[in-house]
Enzyme design. Sequence first.
Site, short mmCIF file in Angstrom:
data_model
loop_
_atom_site.label_atom_id
_atom_site.label_comp_id
_atom_site.label_asym_id
_atom_site.label_seq_id
_atom_site.Cartn_x
_atom_site.Cartn_y
_atom_site.Cartn_z
N CYS A 68 -25.60 7.05 -8.50
CA CYS A 68 -24.39 7.01 -9.11
C CYS A 68 -24.17 5.83 -10.15
O CYS A 68 -25.22 5.52 -10.70
CB CYS A 68 -23.29 7.05 -8.30
N TYR A 69 -23.13 5.33 -10.65
CA TYR A 69 -23.10 4.44 -11.56
C TYR A 69 -23.47 2.97 -10.96
O TYR A 69 -24.21 2.33 -11.51
CB TYR A 69 -21.41 4.15 -11.86
#
Length: 109
Positions: A68-69
């Site tokens: 993810c980020y």
Amino acid sequence: MTAATFQHLDIPTLAEWLDGDAPLTLVDIRDPASFAAGHIPGCRHLDNDSVPALLAEAPREIPLVVVCYHGHSSQQAAAWLAGQGFTDVYSLDGGFTDWQHRLPERVEA
């Protein structure tokens, strides 16, 4: 009954796995525009629309790495995927942001 679990994976280990051509499934749960702007080579985008295909196609017995980020929301996704029968699930610590910072030459658009 025990809850399905996942493990944490650091960036150097993932880079080693990719360099060694280890069999694994690599998924990125960031939004489509962020994924299109840059992602780890070999990664497939995973969202609500593509989850059924992943569940139908991905081998359950090889490592599954969720990106993810920053490595936070991937933990929830990893736990959910472990609950779907994947036996070796990882959340990438630091996420794509840290990968891009440490290994900018290993980002594909």
